[in-house]
Write a protein that holds these residues in place. Structure first.
Motif, mmCIF file in Angstrom:
data_model
loop_
_atom_site.group_PDB
_atom_site.id
_atom_site.type_symbol
_atom_site.label_atom_id
_atom_site.label_comp_id
_atom_site.label_asym_id
_atom_site.label_seq_id
_atom_site.Cartn_x
_atom_site.Cartn_y
_atom_site.Cartn_z
ATOM 1 N N LEU A 159 13.152 -7.964 24.756
ATOM 2 C CA LEU A 159 11.841 -8.517 24.421
ATOM 3 C C LEU A 159 11.345 -9.404 25.552
ATOM 4 O O LEU A 159 10.391 -10.156 25.398
ATOM 5 C CB LEU A 159 11.912 -9.314 23.120
ATOM 6 C CG LEU A 159 12.213 -8.501 21.862
ATOM 7 C CD1 LEU A 159 12.242 -9.403 20.640
ATOM 8 C CD2 LEU A 159 11.201 -7.396 21.663
ATOM 9 N N GLY A 160 12.016 -9.321 26.687
ATOM 10 C CA GLY A 160 11.598 -10.120 27.820
ATOM 11 C C GLY A 160 11.780 -9.335 29.097
ATOM 12 O O GLY A 160 12.039 -8.132 29.067
ATOM 13 N N TYR A 161 11.642 -10.013 30.231
ATOM 14 C CA TYR A 161 11.837 -9.352 31.514
ATOM 15 C C TYR A 161 11.965 -10.388 32.609
ATOM 16 O O TYR A 161 11.663 -11.563 32.399
ATOM 17 C CB TYR A 161 10.660 -8.432 31.840
ATOM 18 C CG TYR A 161 9.349 -9.153 32.047
ATOM 19 C CD1 TYR A 161 9.017 -9.675 33.292
ATOM 20 C CD2 TYR A 161 8.465 -9.342 30.997
ATOM 21 C CE1 TYR A 161 7.839 -10.367 33.491
ATOM 22 C CE2 TYR A 161 7.279 -10.036 31.182
ATOM 23 C CZ TYR A 161 6.971 -10.542 32.427
ATOM 24 O OH TYR A 161 5.800 -11.244 32.620
ATOM 25 N N GLU A 162 12.431 -9.970 33.736
ATOM 26 C CA GLU A 162 12.389 -10.779 34.945
ATOM 27 C C GLU A 162 11.594 -9.978 35.967
ATOM 28 O O GLU A 162 11.778 -8.766 36.064
ATOM 29 C CB GLU A 162 13.800 -10.997 35.519
ATOM 30 C CG GLU A 162 14.728 -11.806 34.636
ATOM 31 C CD GLU A 162 14.512 -13.298 34.764
ATOM 32 O OE1 GLU A 162 13.894 -13.729 35.762
ATOM 33 O OE2 GLU A 162 14.944 -14.020 33.854
ATOM 34 N N ALA A 163 10.751 -10.657 36.721
ATOM 35 C CA ALA A 163 9.999 -9.928 37.743
ATOM 36 C C ALA A 163 10.970 -9.299 38.733
ATOM 37 O O ALA A 163 10.790 -8.178 39.193
ATOM 38 C CB ALA A 163 9.042 -10.864 38.464
ATOM 39 N N HIS A 164 12.023 -10.044 39.033
ATOM 40 C CA HIS A 164 13.066 -9.476 39.887
ATOM 41 C C HIS A 164 14.319 -9.335 39.040
ATOM 42 O O HIS A 164 14.897 -10.334 38.621
ATOM 43 C CB HIS A 164 13.320 -10.384 41.080
ATOM 44 C CG HIS A 164 14.474 -9.934 41.914
ATOM 45 N ND1 HIS A 164 14.363 -8.894 42.808
ATOM 46 C CD2 HIS A 164 15.766 -10.329 41.945
ATOM 47 C CE1 HIS A 164 15.546 -8.696 43.370
ATOM 48 N NE2 HIS A 164 16.408 -9.542 42.851
ATOM 49 N N GLU A 165 14.722 -8.112 38.778
ATOM 50 C CA GLU A 165 15.901 -7.898 37.935
ATOM 51 C C GLU A 165 17.140 -7.871 38.822
ATOM 52 O O GLU A 165 17.214 -7.083 39.763
ATOM 53 C CB GLU A 165 15.781 -6.575 37.174
ATOM 54 C CG GLU A 165 14.650 -6.541 36.156
ATOM 55 C CD GLU A 165 14.948 -7.324 34.892
ATOM 56 O OE1 GLU A 165 16.063 -7.894 34.788
ATOM 57 O OE2 GLU A 165 14.080 -7.374 34.021
ATOM 58 N N LYS A 166 18.066 -8.723 38.465
ATOM 59 C CA LYS A 166 19.256 -8.835 39.299
ATOM 60 C C LYS A 166 20.066 -7.536 39.321
ATOM 61 O O LYS A 166 20.577 -7.119 40.348
ATOM 62 C CB LYS A 166 20.126 -9.972 38.751
ATOM 63 C CG LYS A 166 20.641 -10.844 39.835
ATOM 64 C CD LYS A 166 21.630 -11.920 39.394
ATOM 65 C CE LYS A 166 21.525 -12.452 37.986
ATOM 66 N NZ LYS A 166 22.582 -13.378 37.624
ATOM 67 N N ASN A 167 20.167 -6.927 38.178
ATOM 68 C CA ASN A 167 21.089 -5.786 38.085
ATOM 69 C C ASN A 167 20.411 -4.440 37.898
ATOM 70 O O ASN A 167 21.081 -3.459 37.576
ATOM 71 C CB ASN A 167 22.078 -6.035 36.940
ATOM 72 C CG ASN A 167 22.874 -7.290 37.159
ATOM 73 O OD1 ASN A 167 23.324 -7.547 38.270
ATOM 74 N ND2 ASN A 167 23.010 -8.104 36.131
#
Lengths: 353, 294, 482, 653
Positions: C467-475
């Motif tokens: 239900l969320g996100y990161e603009a830069h996904e680590k993995n």
């Protein structure tokens, strides 16, 4: 006296093979190994290991499949006027002549309950009828009761012959086969199993012992009225059903539940055309009573469970004279939360009394 | 960690003082350097420019000796050797290339080569800056030094693994640990012109002169180096460089190991200081004077 | 219309209108030749691509599925592709557990100006699918039955918890009872070897409360039904994670629930207990000791050591005590924090893709579509409105075939992405013993790998990762189309 | 349904590799299709007329056109079917040109593929429903975020058009970067002289409300009806009373306050007015440097102020405003040039940014317009300008061109010669980008008339020569040799990046931004000032690098957009929005959490919590539909059933 034959344990494959010649399929109980082991009826093939245990799922599928195609339809267009469509239907029942081998008396009695709406009503169901009329039921009597079953409460018993064509009783390593119906007679006469009349008394003794292992049954004569009287007692039903998860395990495992749903799939064009499906449905589901208007008289699980108990122990017997429950106990042993329909009926008797 | 030590050809010729001081300092710090038996030329200047496979074959043989010796790490003081060994090891990771190189060798090289690193990094890995400080016998306080790495030590960055290729700082860290005041020397990785030492001496003189002039302007007492070629260029050719820069220099150019050795109290002779063309006496005198002050 | 024989395979593309579809247009305008297999479905945003569309296509006969949208940060809708990226990556890691080669599904970011890139993506994906050939189908697989190895070592000693402070707990509950609608717990069921839920409203009810290895049901499943009424619940550690996850999702309110907890020492795998007990008419006695239970049925003694008969989930359990509670009585055993693969999943991990397909074929055949799995799941909050039997949306037909049955399981599993606490009630509820928990476990593993070892139901304040996100996904790294 | 199919030949564009007649023939077998034909040019006037006629003649209630991309002609054909009385959403397109005929040569495969695409379109169309737009009222007021030249221009144009404007500025004065410039290229006219009057106009315009020293705190709502919260930061001076006399600043004892207006080239006082032409011309106290506020003793300014305007205990104030649309004009900041260690990244006092140099040139700057080295105050003789410091440089993550550096460097070199006639300037450049009106002429003048030495090449290092000057080492790629120049001062043309906080603002505005923080326009070419959030427009450098004329033009362009929008009293929404089936919704709120636009909210229906779509806010991405596990939220025109119909059409065959 009816025909009696004896089937030695090593003669089972040969006998099943004989039955396969007489029927298009022979359903036998087989083990499905998984972390929870289950026993399922499957069409027999040579070499298939058969277990004579009470199946997890009753052989209701033989006459009322989980999902069946009632009819297929094809639409074709008039090339002169593409809006002019002709529909052709194919509603030939798909019925394989079937023998069920080694179901239990409660399962066999289930067919009697199913017969009532599908066979003996005003409009016999042609699909059911075709299957039922070509069905032979070999029932194996129970050697004892079990922790969840209660067939003797509802008019059955470990060696009840109702619904069976042949009744089988295990004696040591052999099975005694006793013809019950004319169809059973004919089959047993036709087979080359040796006569077993001399061991009949031993079978009788085993059946009696099974009866003796059962705890005394309560008197359910008052159940229909008492349950009916509780209809409006929400507190009662709520307290009895608060643990219910509203899943369909109880009804889908019930040999006497027969409710269904009908859906159409496909637009009728192309190679696949369209199909009208009949699939199991159950009164535990909200959609079961979902009306076209959007209204649902049974929004909550309490009235749904009340319906199931009432149907089996009150309305059905009031209308048709017998319980629509055969006491197989599958709804109890397979309930994810171990809800016990016996306890509900007894509580109803207590409460109203 | 077991080390193999690859001195390189200069160590046995023009830079015996580097070799001497390296051995002395490592010995002092308890870093045992076992010189590889039967090592050969690293294939640097002549071979690598003409034939990468031949050059790699020379390196492969050296790496093979180190591997058979059971070394996990190969240390070399000379940046040219370091560069060539690293390039070769890197190229040899490609199976096709390795097959071609193996064909040039009498015996195909062993399976896994040890990692290659410089003596400078080896010392830093062996004992950290705090450890070094504990070993100081003669604090270099008051000495202003310009650390000069030359062009090869830190380039190319991906391969040499020497930090910021334009602004390495390892030598400063080591010498600062010895108490010296390290200048922020902007030309620390500039070219000294050594490659043109024979054909274009004027270029060499100009480039070296630029470095020496800045060091002088920044009032450095000495330039610390880690490369035999740089040292020779800045030290031996100082008069020519001074002419090109229109200046006069008297700038001692020492190997960083020589300076560390001084801090550890090792004798000038043990560090080969007598081999310097521009004498380090001014340095030693200043050190004495400063020592007297403190 | 059948796929062009021997020339084409069925490849379905879901393209966002703004970038990828525009990129495909740009490729067309540039006459950038491409294989003809791909059929494009235009959607507004890659965020609109429900992973279930991909699965649906793969189950219904697609040989490959390609999803394409705007590059991260370029989303026409600001964040649609950020959500899509997480969901599609979870899907990609989920497919293999079903026996579907994850190389048959790919997602790629292509902007409206990147005609060449689009051409390259389509060409290389089509080439890849052709190299793999037509997709195998569940219908054609030969059923395979296999049983998970339950000879396991637990991360902590398992036991019967008979020293737990049940009586103290009863007193606490009785004290709290007046302010509560009811308190959910367990009581003995139809016999001593089976427990059933208990809804305590009176002190007499509280006296019926039982604690021990038969308390297998997860009482959290009832909590959403009591939404708005202050309700108590007695929990095992695993149950508490469901409560926490419900709180994370605002499905219940913290002020509406009072949590009572005792340390759990494991629960019995009732299916295996029943199998060993066999057919019996009555239980004579149930005797507890520290390590297990002895059940006397029809006069015959059966010994059940907890270490041998615990539920699969109990062996790897790291939360024997509630992670959130208002009342905690007693101290749990120390857990040796080693990560372990659950037995059902370990079994699948050991299989080849084709075997997994055969396995699910063999297992799902006997599914009755009773939906006990769904209704026993504390996180399945749609219940009466589940898409399984809806016509609008019409995801599934009522056919009793393997594809429909398996598709439902994938719906359930994917809807549980990042939400499943692994309580295992789905599998336990299945009357015919289909090991469906493995599908949820694979999703949970993928979520943990992708999102910093995230586990559902540990922190009421945590945002469920899907239900969320990161603009830069680590993995999550974009696959190389170069 | 009665569906009509039109398989366009597009001349030979499609018909060249697709058997269009055959596709039409196959289409007649699809469900509900009652008419199929293959016109040569469907989009042409006769083609459209044929569709209209077919709708009437064959009583069609759905139309599929198989032709070019829907991104091209979907709007066209929607209008066509609408003219014939159909709802525009009872129309579907199959893209058989860009996705079929133009990319494949195999006629059989193409024909088959085209037919399948039509089949998919039919399958979807059969699930389409007529959709109707809703209309709503517009609050005719505009918020402009950023008071640089772009924001000022937009504000004045809107205000002149009769629209009330709220102008928001983070600093204590408007004017932005332009106010810091000494002169402007290519005319070399005084920046303050041309910007100043506009700033005064802003202050005096009855339609403009100016919030300086304020920031956007929060925003909600949608086009026509935004609610914004503005944080007015504490200035510690009551601006109602402050006359801008400057007495406070003269007496302030804290004289070491870094002067941000002068780009830190000088110092100022803790209470100050940034520059003489500031608008509003009001004093502000820098809280970190004020002795009263940091140490609790001083109070000089309060004593000296003739109007008693100083208020030491002032707090931030949050005000709420209602507007109908928003213009973002937040400009830029310089990138962190200290990453260029080889240029002395921040360590050498005489290596400065071009904006700092601009302050050295300016009469209102710290040196009063005399060029002096920051290190020793001496006049430089040799000046080196280095271009593209943080522009067109992938190694520092700035691949883009900052757009105006070539020009201002030429201007600064010219001005340097004017200030210091005996100086010599050098410019290291990569390419000279001077495409504007009179731009190239200007750079040529710098070379030819002012003797600026342009060296094409990069600088590898700048280091102090130890004698007070700097050595600039570089390469001249035209002559193919390395060069070394002694410089007294080095000016870096530092690349730009989006203004700090741009990303956070974008998230509040719910607009996209690129990797560098620049806001994304709706369409690079055709919608350069619109964003994908209706009612939010972009002006100036916040959208991408541009110079003053372009920023001003964009400012005016956004004003035109605002005035056009406000010319209508009511707006219509795009009906392709999400819809909630409240019977299916269980109120779990997952859709609300995910919606990028805040278009979903909780509502209570008969005591139960349900999701509710604010149709005017919904942009139609469908993330909610994907998120909703029970399928209760459906995006109109891209419902689950519509997409499933396409999947089934493809896979069940």
């Amino acid at each position: 006296m009816s025909t009696i034959r004896i089937l030695a344990s090593d003669g089972l494959p040969a006998f099943l093979s004989f039955l396969s010649q007489k029927h298009q399929r022979v359903l036998v109980p087989v083990v499905k190994s998984a972390n929870k082991r289950s026993v399922i009826f499957e069409p027999w093939r040579a070499g298939m290991p058969v277990v004579l245990e009470k199946a997890t799922v009753p052989p209701k599928e033989a006459v009322l499949p989980q999902c069946e195609t009632l009819l297929t339809y094809k639409k074709s267009k008039n090339q002169e006027d593409l809006g002019d469509i002709t529909v052709s239907l194919d509603d030939t029942p798909e019925a394989l002549s079937t023998a069920i081998f080694a179901c239990r008396p409660c399962d066999a009695r289930g067919f009697r309950v199913l017969d009532r709406p599908f066979l003996n009503g005003l409009f016999p169901d042609p699909y059911y009828k075709a299957r039922r009329e070509s069905l032979t039921v070999f029932t194996i009597t129970c050697s004892s009761g079990c922790n969840t079953c209660f067939c003797h409460w509802v008019g059955g018993g470990p060696s009840s012959p109702e619904g069976s064509d042949v009744l089988m009783t295990k004696i040591e390593e052999a099975l005694m086969l006793q013809a019950i119906s004319p169809a059973g007679e004919a089959l047993l006469k036709d087979c080359d199993l040796p006569d077993g009349r001399d061991i009949f008394p031993r079978a009788e003794a085993a059946r009696k012992a099974a009866w003796a292992s059962l705890a005394p049954a309560p008197d359910l004569k008052q159940a229909p009225q008492k349950i009916a009287a509780l209809f409006g007692n929400d507190d009662f039903w709520q307290s009895q059903t608060s643990g219910c998860l509203s899943c369909g395990a109880c009804t889908y495992l019930c040999p006497a539940c027969y409710c269904f749903n009908i859906t159409d799939e496909g637009d009728g064009f192309g190679v696949h055309g369209g199909r009208r499906l009949r699939s199991w449905d159950n009164c535990m589901s909200s959609l079961f009573t979902h009306e076209a208007s959007g209204h649902n008289p049974r929004m909550l699980k309490t009235p749904r469970m009340r319906n199931r108990v009432s149907h089996k122990f009150s309305t059905y017997p009031e209308n048709w004279g017998t319980f629509s429950c055969n006491g197989c106990g599958r709804c109890i042993s397979n309930c994810p939360v171990s809800l016990d329909i016996r306890a509900i009926v007894l509580a109803a008797l207590d409460n109203a009394g | 960690m077991t080390y193999a030590y690859y001195p390189g050809c200069s160590a046995k010729g023009s830079s015996t003082d580097y070799e001497k001081s390296t051995q002395a300092v490592c010995d002092f710090l308890g870093l045992t350097l076992v010189e590889m038996p039967d090592w050969n030329c690293c294939g640097s200047t002549p071979a690598h420019a003409v034939d990468t496979e031949l050059s790699a074959a020379l390196c492969a043989r050296n790496l093979d000796i180190a591997a058979r010796q059971g070394a996990e790490m190969l240390l070399t003081p000379c940046p040219s050797c370091l560069s060539n060994l690293k390039h070769a090891a890197n190229r040899l990771e490609k199976p096709e290339f390795r097959a071609r190189v193996d064909a040039l060798l009498d015996n195909p090289a062993a399976g896994n080569f040890p990692a290659v690193t410089s003596v400078m990094q080896g010392i830093a890995a062996h004992c950290d800056v705090n450890d070094i400080a504990k070993h100081i016998r003669k604090n270099l306080k008051g000495l202003k030094l310009a650390a000069y790495y030359g062009c090869l030590m830190s380039r190319p960055a991906e391969l040499m693994d020497f930090g910021d290729p334009e602004n390495p700082s390892l030598m400063e860290n080591l010498l600062a640990a010895c108490g010296a005041e390290m200048l922020d020397f902007p030309l620390k990785t500039a070219c000294c012109g050594a490659s043109y030492g024979i054909p274009e001496r004027a270029v060499t003189a100009r480039l070296s002169g630029r470095i020496l002039k800045l060091a002088a302007c920044m009032q450095a007492d000495a330039v610390a180096v880690a490369c035999p070629l740089c040292q020779m260029n800045l030290d031996l050719r100082q008069p020519q460089a001074a002419k090109a820069a229109d200046a006069f220099f008297n700038m001692p150019v020492l190997y960083f190991t020589q300076i560390m050795g001084l801090a550890f109290g090792l004798s000038p002779a043990a560090l080969g200081l007598e081999k310097l063309r521009v004498s380090a006496d001014s340095l030693l005198r200043k050190l004495e004077a400063e020592g007297g002050k403190s | 219309m059948p796929v062009l024989n021997s020339k084409e395979l069925r490849i379905v593309g879901f393209l966002c209108n703004w970038c990828a579809y525009g990129g495909a247009d740009t490729a067309g305008v540039a006459r950038a030749g491409q294989p003809t297999d791909l059929r494009i479905i235009r959607v507004p945003c890659s965020g609109r691509v429900d992973p279930l569309f991909v699965l649906k296509a793969l189950l219904e006969g697609a040989d490959g599925v390609l999803v394409s949208g705007c590059h991260p940060r370029d989303c026409h809708y600001a964040a649609g592709n950020f959500y899509a990226r997480r969901r599609l990556e979870v899907l990609k890691r989920f497919l293999p557990v079903l026996g579907i080669d994850d190389a048959r599904f790919e997602y790629a970011w292509v902007s409206a100006s990147e005609g060449q890139r689009w051409q390259h993506v389509v060409t290389s994906f089509t080439k890849r699918i052709h190299a793999m050939g037509p997709a195998p189908h569940f219908d054609d697989a030969k059923p395979l039955l296999r049983v998970a190895d339950m000879a396991l070592t637990a991360l902590r000693p398992l036991g019967t918890a008979q020293n737990a402070a049940v009586n103290e707990l009863k007193q606490v509950i009785k004290d709290k009872l007046p302010e509560l609608n009811c308190v959910i717990g367990w009581q003995q069921g139809y016999d001593g070897a089976h427990a059933t839920p208990l809804f305590m409203k009176t002190p007499e009810d509280v006296d019926k409360l039982s604690w021990g290895p038969f308390n297998v049901m997860n009482p959290a499943v009832y909590l959403p039904l009591f939404k708005g009424k202050k309700t108590g619940v007695v929990v095992k550690g695993c149950d508490s994670r469901s409560v926490v996850e419900l709180l994370q999702e605002n499905l219940i309110k913290r002020e509406d629930v009072i949590i009572f907890a005792l340390p759990c020492e494991g629960t019995l795998d009732i299916a295996r207990v029943n199998e060993k007990l066999g057919r019996y008419t009555r239980i004579n006695a149930v005797a507890y000791d520290e390590a297990g239970v002895t059940i006397t049925a029809d006069g015959k003694e059966h010994r059940f050591c907890m270490n041998d008969f615990a539920q699969g989930k109990c062996y790897g359990c790291a939360t024997p005590m509630a992670v959130l509670a208002d009342t905690r009585l007693g101290e749990p055993h120390k857990v040796n924090p080693v990560s372990s693969v659950p037995p059902e999943l370990a079994m699948l991990d050991d299989m080849a893709l084709s075997e997994r397909m055969a396995f699910w074929r063999g297992q799902m055949e006997r599914c009755l579509r009773c939906y006990a799995c769904r209704n026993a799941c504390p996180m399945c909050v749609c219940r009466d409105y589940c898409v399984s039997d809806s016509r609008n949306p019409h995801w599934m037909s009522q056919d009793a075939d393997i594809n429909q049955k398996l598709f439902f399981q994938t719906i359930h599993a994917l809807h549980l992405s990042g939400r499943c606490t692994g309580c295992g009630e789905c599998q336990r509820a299945c009357p015919v013993g289909i090991p469906i928990l493995a599908l949820r476990q694979q999703i949970a593993r993928a979520v943990a790998q992708l999102f910093d070892d995230y586990k559902a139901g540990l922190n009421p304040a945590a945002l469920p990762p899907l239900l969320g996100y990161e603009a830069h996904e680590k993995n999550i790294h974009e696959r190389d189309w170069k | 349904m009665r569906i009509g199919i039109f398989i366009c030949h597009c001349g030979s564009n499609i018909a060249g590799t697709v058997d269009c007649a055959r596709v039409a023939e196959i289409s007649t077998g699809f469900p509900d299709v009652v008419y199929a034909t293959d016109p040569v040019y469907t989009c042409a006037e006769p083609g459209q007329a044929a569709i209209e006629a077919a709708i009437h003649d064959h009583r069609l209630d759905g139309v599929v056109v198989a032709s070019c991309s829907p991104r091209m002609h979907e709007p066209t054909f929607r209008r066509t079917v609408e003219r014939a009385g159909l709802n525009r959403y009872l129309f579907e397109m199959a893209n058989i040109r860009e996705h079929v005929s133009w990319i494949g040569k195999d006629r059989d495969a193409n024909t088959n593929k085209a037919a399948e695409l039509v089949k998919m379109a039919v399958a979807k169309l059969r699930n389409n429903r007529p959709l109707l737009a809703k209309s709503f009222e517009v609050n005719k007021k505009v918020l402009i975020v950023g008071g640089g030249v772009a924001g000022i221009q937009a504000a004045l144009d809107c205000a002149d058009g009769g629209v009330p404007v709220i102008l928001l500025e983070r600093e204590s004065t408007i004017g932005g970067k332009m106010a810091k410039l000494d002169k402007t290229f290519p005319t070399v006219d005084c920046s303050a002289c041309i910007l100043g009057p506009k700033m005064v106009d802003v202050a005096q315009h009855p339609n403009i409300t100016l919030y300086a020293y304020s920031e956007l705190e929060d925003i909600s709502g949608y086009i026509g009806n935004f609610t914004v919260k503005i944080r007015k930061r504490a200035t510690y001076v009551n601006w109602e009373k402050c006359t801008g006399c400057g007495a406070c600043s003269e007496k302030c004892p804290s004289k070491k306050t870094p002067d941000t207006f002068n780009e830190l080239t000088g110092v100022t006082t803790a209470i100050n007015i940034p520059f003489p032409q500031a608008i509003p011309k009001k004093a502000v106290i820098s809280a970190e440097h004020c002795r009263q506020l940091t140490k609790g003793k001083c109070g000089v300014c309060a004593k000296i102020c003739p109007t008693g305007a100083v208020v030491y205990d002032m707090q931030d104030d949050v005000v709420t405003e209602e507007v109908g649309c928003i213009i973002a004009a937040t400009g830029y900041d310089l990138m962190d040039w200290t990453v260029y260690r080889e240029y002395g990244g921040g360590q050498y006092p005489d290596v400065i940014t071009s904006l700092q140099y601009e302050r050295l040139l300016s009469t209102s700057g710290p040196t009063g317009g005399h060029i002096r080295r920051p290190s020793d105050g001496l006049e430089p003789k040799h000046i080196v300008f280095i271009q593209c410091v943080g522009s067109r440089d992938k190694s520092v993550g700035r691949p883009y061109c900052s757009g105006f550096c070539c020009m201002y460097t030429a201007k600064q070199a010219v001005l340097t010669k004017d200030h210091l006639p005996f100086s010599q300037s050098y410019v290291f450049y990569m390419d000279i980008r001077a495409p504007g009106k009179l731009y190239d002429e200007f750079t040529r003048r710098a070379v030819e008339e002012y003797g600026v030495e342009y060296i094409r090449g990069r600088v590898s290092a700048v280091y102090p020569d130890g004698e007070g000057a700097y050595v600039v080492m570089g390469v001249d790629t035209l002559l193919g040799r390395s060069v070394e120049i002694k410089a007294d001062i080095v000016v870096l043309a530092v690349g730009i990046e989006a203004s700090r906080g741009a990303a956070a603002l974008a998230e509040k505005l719910r607009i996209s931004y690129d990797n560098y923080g620049f806001f994304m326009e709706s369409h690079v070419k055709l919608k350069p000032v619109e964003t994908n959030t209706a009612g939010v427009f972009l002006a100036g450098v916040c959208q991408g690098a541009k110079d003053i004329p372009a920023s001003v033009a964009q400012g005016s362009a956004t004003a035109a957009k605002v005035l056009a929008l406000f010319a209508r009293d009511r707006l219509e929404n795009d009906p392709q929005t999400a819809q909630v089936d409240t019977r299916r919704c269980v109120g779990c709120g997952k859709c609300i959490r995910c919606c990028p636009f805040g278009a979903l909210k909780e509502t209570t229906i008969r005591g139960e919590i349900k999701a509710d779509v604010i149709e005017t806010v919904c942009q139609g991405c469908g993330l909610c539909t994907t998120t909703c596990p029970q399928g209760a939220v459906q995006l109109s025109h891209a419902t689950d059933n519509q997409i499933l119909a396409e999947v089934n059409a493809l896979c069940r065959c």
